[in-house]
Design a protein around this motif. Sequence first.
Motif, PDB file in Angstrom:
ATOM      1  N   CYS A 239      44.141  50.070  48.948  1.00 45.12           N
ATOM      2  CA  CYS A 239      43.405  51.338  48.941  1.00 45.12           C
ATOM      3  C   CYS A 239      41.971  51.186  48.437  1.00 45.12           C
ATOM      4  N   LEU A 240      41.551  49.980  48.138  1.00 39.56           N
ATOM      5  CA  LEU A 240      40.257  49.768  47.485  1.00 39.56           C
ATOM      6  C   LEU A 240      39.138  49.420  48.458  1.00 39.56           C
TER       7      LEU A 240
ATOM      8  N   ILE B 109      55.912  36.055  39.919  1.00 41.30           N
ATOM      9  CA  ILE B 109      56.973  36.951  40.397  1.00 41.30           C
ATOM     10  C   ILE B 109      56.394  38.294  40.825  1.00 41.30           C
ATOM     11  N   LEU B 110      55.451  38.786  40.057  1.00 40.97           N
ATOM     12  CA  LEU B 110      54.835  40.079  40.355  1.00 40.97           C
ATOM     13  C   LEU B 110      54.072  40.025  41.687  1.00 40.97           C
ATOM     14  N   VAL B 111      53.309  38.974  41.890  1.00 45.82           N
ATOM     15  CA  VAL B 111      52.563  38.825  43.141  1.00 45.82           C
ATOM     16  C   VAL B 111      53.534  38.646  44.311  1.00 45.82           C
ATOM     17  N   ARG B 112      54.537  37.829  44.119  1.00 51.33           N
ATOM     18  CA  ARG B 112      55.535  37.640  45.179  1.00 51.33           C
ATOM     19  C   ARG B 112      56.158  38.959  45.601  1.00 51.33           C
ATOM     20  N   ASN B 113      56.567  39.760  44.655  1.00 54.59           N
ATOM     21  CA  ASN B 113      57.220  41.030  44.976  1.00 54.59           C
ATOM     22  C   ASN B 113      56.248  42.037  45.578  1.00 54.59           C
ATOM     23  N   THR B 114      54.995  41.966  45.137  1.00 61.96           N
ATOM     24  CA  THR B 114      53.988  42.859  45.725  1.00 61.96           C
ATOM     25  C   THR B 114      53.812  42.558  47.206  1.00 61.96           C
ATOM     26  N   ILE B 115      53.677  41.278  47.538  1.00 63.49           N
ATOM     27  CA  ILE B 115      53.530  40.893  48.951  1.00 63.49           C
ATOM     28  C   ILE B 115      54.785  41.250  49.737  1.00 63.49           C
ATOM     29  N   ARG B 116      55.920  41.054  49.115  1.00 60.62           N
ATOM     30  CA  ARG B 116      57.195  41.266  49.811  1.00 60.62           C
ATOM     31  C   ARG B 116      57.453  42.737  50.126  1.00 60.62           C
ATOM     32  N   TYR B 117      57.126  43.611  49.192  1.00 56.62           N
ATOM     33  CA  TYR B 117      57.557  45.001  49.337  1.00 56.62           C
ATOM     34  C   TYR B 117      56.446  45.995  49.674  1.00 56.62           C
ATOM     35  N   MET B 118      55.181  45.620  49.470  1.00 60.02           N
ATOM     36  CA  MET B 118      54.097  46.567  49.708  1.00 60.02           C
ATOM     37  C   MET B 118      53.519  46.410  51.112  1.00 60.02           C
ATOM     38  N   ASP B 119      53.138  47.525  51.712  1.00 60.45           N
ATOM     39  CA  ASP B 119      52.461  47.516  53.011  1.00 60.45           C
ATOM     40  C   ASP B 119      50.952  47.565  52.766  1.00 60.45           C
ATOM     41  N   PHE B 120      50.253  46.545  53.207  1.00 58.13           N
ATOM     42  CA  PHE B 120      48.808  46.477  52.959  1.00 58.13           C
ATOM     43  C   PHE B 120      47.979  46.955  54.139  1.00 58.13           C
ATOM     44  N   HIS B 121      48.629  47.548  55.127  1.00 53.87           N
ATOM     45  CA  HIS B 121      47.942  48.289  56.197  1.00 53.87           C
ATOM     46  C   HIS B 121      46.802  47.491  56.838  1.00 53.87           C
TER      47      HIS B 121
ATOM     48  N   PHE C  94      26.358  33.397  55.470  1.00 53.07           N
ATOM     49  CA  PHE C  94      27.730  33.584  55.003  1.00 53.07           C
ATOM     50  C   PHE C  94      28.459  34.615  55.863  1.00 53.07           C
ATOM     51  N   THR C  95      29.753  34.396  56.039  1.00 55.51           N
ATOM     52  CA  THR C  95      30.601  35.323  56.791  1.00 55.51           C
ATOM     53  C   THR C  95      30.832  36.612  56.020  1.00 55.51           C
ATOM     54  N   GLY C  96      30.954  36.487  54.715  1.00 54.85           N
ATOM     55  CA  GLY C  96      31.234  37.625  53.853  1.00 54.85           C
ATOM     56  C   GLY C  96      31.080  37.212  52.408  1.00 54.85           C
ATOM     57  N   LYS C  97      31.574  38.072  51.516  1.00 51.36           N
ATOM     58  CA  LYS C  97      31.353  37.836  50.085  1.00 51.36           C
ATOM     59  C   LYS C  97      32.553  38.326  49.288  1.00 51.36           C
ATOM     60  N   ALA C  98      32.858  37.615  48.236  1.00 48.13           N
ATOM     61  CA  ALA C  98      33.937  38.027  47.342  1.00 48.13           C
ATOM     62  C   ALA C  98      33.413  38.959  46.257  1.00 48.13           C
ATOM     63  N   SER C  99      34.345  39.686  45.646  1.00 44.67           N
ATOM     64  CA  SER C  99      33.990  40.615  44.577  1.00 44.67           C
ATOM     65  C   SER C  99      35.064  40.599  43.504  1.00 44.67           C
ATOM     66  N   ILE C 100      34.634  40.803  42.272  1.00 43.40           N
ATOM     67  CA  ILE C 100      35.595  40.955  41.185  1.00 43.40           C
ATOM     68  C   ILE C 100      35.749  42.419  40.791  1.00 43.40           C
ATOM     69  N   SER C 101      35.014  43.300  41.474  1.00 46.81           N
ATOM     70  CA  SER C 101      35.062  44.724  41.138  1.00 46.81           C
ATOM     71  C   SER C 101      35.173  45.572  42.401  1.00 46.81           C
ATOM     72  N   PRO C 102      36.088  46.544  42.415  1.00 47.69           N
ATOM     73  CA  PRO C 102      36.157  47.466  43.558  1.00 47.69           C
ATOM     74  C   PRO C 102      34.838  48.202  43.792  1.00 47.69           C
ATOM     75  N   ARG C 103      34.059  48.326  42.739  1.00 44.06           N
ATOM     76  CA  ARG C 103      32.785  49.033  42.842  1.00 44.06           C
ATOM     77  C   ARG C 103      31.815  48.355  43.819  1.00 44.06           C
ATOM     78  N   HIS C 104      31.954  47.057  44.009  1.00 49.32           N
ATOM     79  CA  HIS C 104      31.040  46.309  44.870  1.00 49.32           C
ATOM     80  C   HIS C 104      31.480  46.257  46.326  1.00 49.32           C
ATOM     81  N   VAL C 105      32.704  46.647  46.603  1.00 44.32           N
ATOM     82  CA  VAL C 105      33.258  46.452  47.942  1.00 44.32           C
ATOM     83  C   VAL C 105      32.487  47.224  49.003  1.00 44.32           C
ATOM     84  N   GLU C 106      32.173  48.469  48.742  1.00 48.68           N
ATOM     85  CA  GLU C 106      31.487  49.289  49.741  1.00 48.68           C
ATOM     86  C   GLU C 106      30.136  48.691  50.118  1.00 48.68           C
TER      87      GLU C 106
END
Length: 291
Positions: free
Chosen positions: A21-22, A45-57, A214-226
């Motif tokens: 959603c970010l 375990i937390l990351v595994r279960n997140t990938i397994r059960y969450m829909d990332f659309h 560069f193709t794109g850029k990484a971010s450590i903050s949702p604030r920078h994504v837009e």
Amino acid sequence: MRRSMLFLPGNTPNMLINGSCLGADAVIFDLEDAVSPNEKDSARILVRNTIRYMDFHGCEIIVRINSIDTAFWKQDIDAILPWKPNLILLPKTSSTADVLEADAYITEVEEKLGFAKNTVGLMPLIETALGVENAFAIATATKRVKALFLGAEDLTADLQCKRTKEGREIEYARTRLVVAARAAGVDVYDTPFTDVNDDEGIWTDASYAKALGFTGKASISPRHVEVINSVFSPTQKDVDYAYEVMEAIALAEQQGKGAVALHGKMIDAPIVNRAKQTIAMAEALGMGRGN
């Protein structure tokens, strides 16, 4: 399309479940730097279960595993690979040997799971001086490599210089990685801009990264994504010009002309290729031709 990649610490449930959603094109679930040694197992375990059960659309899933000089990385692969993340981010990649070791183990796990080889891609994270110098060899070490990613914080520590907002200290590394990646035919991603409160700074930094190729850029903050998405997206003017280029080429072919000019400028193969890339991205973003 992967303009923006957002890091999410692997030990923060609220951030993981809200990752899609970010606004980022891809999320990077981090099992390395963001997670202390005594939390590695629970984060995995937390990351595994997140990938397994969450829909990332449609949001791509990348997992930064621990580096291959630790006791954790194979456990990371074992836990995560069955759920088919798009990419594994391999930290502290300094040589082809690092890539081949990771590739061999991922291949072994894919075979056990009955996956086709290279089902899961690999993105080496270049964050050492040796890695920068070996960038092309790393990018071409195996077909599993889909992109290179520059990590400036560890790199500047390795270079024994200060990390600055202006980024003069990483200019060589940036251009070296772009050239290596483009020569190898893979994507390349810029390091995060770490001042989460500097809105002007992220725009300047992202624009410079795009200008370098560069193709794109990484971010450590949702604030920078837009901002990152905006910078790495074509403008309406870019899209309109791209359609004009393709129309001019089509008309020239119909008329049997060998040379084509548009707005007083000759249209050659590089301009046509760039127009095709722009239209493809515009279509992926749902952008049409302007009025």
